[in-house]
Design an enzyme around this catalytic site. Structure first.
Site, mmCIF file in Angstrom:
data_model
loop_
_atom_site.group_PDB
_atom_site.id
_atom_site.type_symbol
_atom_site.label_atom_id
_atom_site.label_comp_id
_atom_site.label_asym_id
_atom_site.label_seq_id
_atom_site.Cartn_x
_atom_site.Cartn_y
_atom_site.Cartn_z
ATOM 1 N N GLY A 141 6.172 -59.346 101.938
ATOM 2 C CA GLY A 141 4.724 -59.186 101.885
ATOM 3 C C GLY A 141 4.038 -59.736 100.649
ATOM 4 O O GLY A 141 4.279 -60.872 100.219
ATOM 5 N N THR B 100 1.570 -57.571 106.673
ATOM 6 C CA THR B 100 2.875 -57.635 106.001
ATOM 7 C C THR B 100 3.811 -56.717 106.791
ATOM 8 O O THR B 100 3.481 -56.333 107.908
ATOM 9 C CB THR B 100 2.766 -57.107 104.555
ATOM 10 N N TYR C 246 -1.469 -41.055 101.477
ATOM 11 C CA TYR C 246 -1.435 -42.460 101.034
ATOM 12 C C TYR C 246 -2.718 -42.775 100.261
ATOM 13 O O TYR C 246 -2.661 -43.369 99.164
ATOM 14 C CB TYR C 246 -1.279 -43.418 102.227
HETATM 15 P P1 NDP Z 1 5.656 -54.649 102.425
HETATM 16 O O1 NDP Z 1 6.258 -53.495 103.150
HETATM 17 O O2 NDP Z 1 5.719 -55.994 103.065
HETATM 18 O O3 NDP Z 1 6.240 -54.751 100.954
HETATM 19 C C1 NDP Z 1 6.481 -53.616 100.157
HETATM 20 C C2 NDP Z 1 7.408 -53.988 99.036
HETATM 21 O O4 NDP Z 1 7.593 -52.833 98.201
HETATM 22 C C3 NDP Z 1 8.767 -54.431 99.530
HETATM 23 O O5 NDP Z 1 9.184 -55.557 98.796
HETATM 24 C C4 NDP Z 1 9.670 -53.246 99.208
HETATM 25 O O6 NDP Z 1 10.982 -53.695 98.860
HETATM 26 C C5 NDP Z 1 8.981 -52.680 97.977
HETATM 27 N N1 NDP Z 1 9.341 -51.277 97.752
HETATM 28 C C6 NDP Z 1 9.088 -50.212 98.538
HETATM 29 N N2 NDP Z 1 9.635 -49.107 98.010
HETATM 30 C C7 NDP Z 1 10.259 -49.502 96.856
HETATM 31 C C8 NDP Z 1 11.015 -48.841 95.872
HETATM 32 N N3 NDP Z 1 11.274 -47.521 95.942
HETATM 33 N N4 NDP Z 1 11.491 -49.547 94.818
HETATM 34 C C9 NDP Z 1 11.249 -50.877 94.732
HETATM 35 N N5 NDP Z 1 10.547 -51.566 95.639
HETATM 36 C C10 NDP Z 1 10.063 -50.883 96.695
HETATM 37 O O7 NDP Z 1 4.128 -54.227 102.190
HETATM 38 P P2 NDP Z 1 2.935 -54.927 101.388
HETATM 39 O O8 NDP Z 1 3.323 -56.226 100.856
HETATM 40 O O9 NDP Z 1 1.752 -54.842 102.263
HETATM 41 O O10 NDP Z 1 2.736 -53.866 100.219
HETATM 42 C C11 NDP Z 1 2.707 -54.212 98.851
HETATM 43 C C12 NDP Z 1 1.702 -53.327 98.123
HETATM 44 O O11 NDP Z 1 0.396 -53.589 98.629
HETATM 45 C C13 NDP Z 1 1.917 -51.828 98.267
HETATM 46 O O12 NDP Z 1 1.684 -51.204 97.025
HETATM 47 C C14 NDP Z 1 0.853 -51.423 99.283
HETATM 48 O O13 NDP Z 1 0.503 -50.067 99.145
HETATM 49 C C15 NDP Z 1 -0.265 -52.364 98.901
HETATM 50 N N6 NDP Z 1 -1.297 -52.600 99.914
HETATM 51 C C16 NDP Z 1 -0.966 -53.074 101.163
HETATM 52 C C17 NDP Z 1 -1.960 -53.276 102.104
HETATM 53 C C18 NDP Z 1 -1.666 -53.759 103.496
HETATM 54 O O14 NDP Z 1 -2.548 -53.643 104.377
HETATM 55 N N7 NDP Z 1 -0.505 -54.335 103.766
HETATM 56 C C19 NDP Z 1 -3.380 -53.020 101.782
HETATM 57 C C20 NDP Z 1 -3.612 -52.571 100.435
HETATM 58 C C21 NDP Z 1 -2.596 -52.382 99.544
HETATM 59 P P3 NDP Z 1 12.372 -52.973 99.236
HETATM 60 O O15 NDP Z 1 12.168 -52.212 100.511
HETATM 61 O O16 NDP Z 1 13.332 -54.115 99.354
HETATM 62 O O17 NDP Z 1 12.668 -52.102 98.061
#
Ligand code: NDP
Length: 248
Positions: free
Chosen positions: A17, A192, A157
């Site tokens: 993402g 994402t 959230y």
């Molecule tokens: P994804 O699920 O595609 O990506 C999330 C990422 O966070 C992954 O790389 C995952 O890696 C990592 N992650 C989750 N938990 C952990 C952990 N405990 N330790 C380390 N890494 C972690 O989602 P997005 O790209 O959409 O999300 C990225 C950010 O953007 C988040 O903070 C989300 O809240 C925010 N956001 C997203 C929106 C949306 O609509 N998509 C809107 C607004 C904000 P892995 O599982 O390999 O650890």
């Protein structure tokens, strides 16, 4: 040479993402890019893509941001050529469920609070002292429009993203008088793996979230992050709020 060329950037949650797109965007600027997440297999593939995209140097490592001791060990133990982090992108985050507070499994709350609030704090605590000491640095936190408006079945959230807002503002105040900048990037819906994770792999339910709208792309957010990070050193972008044109 651009402003970000040769700068050392750390992106958390870079295995998919927004984090992945952000790491690639910094690579195209010629930055030195360090990426971390729990799924290291994905990071290995990303390492190659980062080099191909133009990163000046690349490093990946496993990191679960919810594990405080691991965060401290991984970040204080970085080799000297990586310890001078110029830009920290606190991106790792997730949502679990879309459920009424009084019906939800408390495990979901714990995962969101531990990752989105405590994880962000642990990484910040490990990285920012070095920035203050070196007299340069930029912390870019991943917020959300959910930090401003609480939506149905999203209380916890949304609360984590409201907390991100307070933490970003508070950190900025704490850093007054230093050269370290703080920015909150606050997107609306981005396509994402976020929704799939939220519904624990239920792709049908995840797809419904984007019905009748064209969501933002991870690259749109990466653009905003690179823009904020590439302003001249005396300019601090506090917040970037961005939504798809279909979202109020
Ligand atoms: P994804 O699920 O595609 O990506 C999330 C990422 O966070 C992954 O790389 C995952 O890696 C990592 N992650 C989750 N938990 C952990 C952990 N405990 N330790 C380390 N890494 C972690 O989602 P997005 O790209 O959409 O999300 C990225 C950010 O953007 C988040 O903070 C989300 O809240 C925010 N956001 C997203 C929106 C949306 O609509 N998509 C809107 C607004 C904000 P892995 O599982 O390999 O650890």
């Amino acid at each position: 040479m651009g402003y970000l060329s040769g700068k050392t950037v750390l992106v958390t949650g870079a295995s998919s993402g927004i984090g992945r797109a952000t790491a690639l965007a910094f690579a195209r600027e010629g930055s030195r890019v360090a990426v971390c997440a729990r799924r290291v297999d994905r990071l290995k593939d990303l390492e190659r893509e980062l080099s191909e995209a133009g990163a000046a140097a690349v490093r990946s490592f496993a990191l679960d941001v919810t594990k405080r001791a691991d965060v401290e060990a991984a970040l204080t133990g970085l080799p000297s050529e990586w310890s001078g982090i110029d830009v920290l992108v606190n991106n790792a985050g997730l949502s679990r469920g879309l459920t009424k507070v009084y019906e939800d499994d408390p495990q979901n709350w714990e995962e969101m609070i531990d990752t989105n609030i405590k994880g962000l704090l642990y990484v910040t605590r490990a990285v920012v002292p070095g920035m203050v000491e070196r007299g340069r640095g930029h912390v870019i936190n991943m917020g959300s429009t959910a930090g401003y408006i609480t939506y149905a079945n999203g209380a916890v959230y949304c609360a984590t993203k409201a907390a991100e807002k307070s933490i970003s503002e508070g950190l900025k105040i704490d850093l007054m008088g230093t050269a370290v900048r703080v920015t909150s990037i606050d997107p609306g819906m981005v396509e994402t793996e976020f929704s799939e994770i939220r519904f624990r792999g239920d792709t049908e339910r995840a797809a419904k979230i984007y019905q009748n709208i064209t969501p933002l792309k991870p690259e749109d957010i990466a653009d905003a992050i690179v823009w904020a990070a590439s302003r001249p050193a005396h300019v601090n972008i506090h917040t970037v709020v961005m939504t798809t044109i279909d979202q109020a």
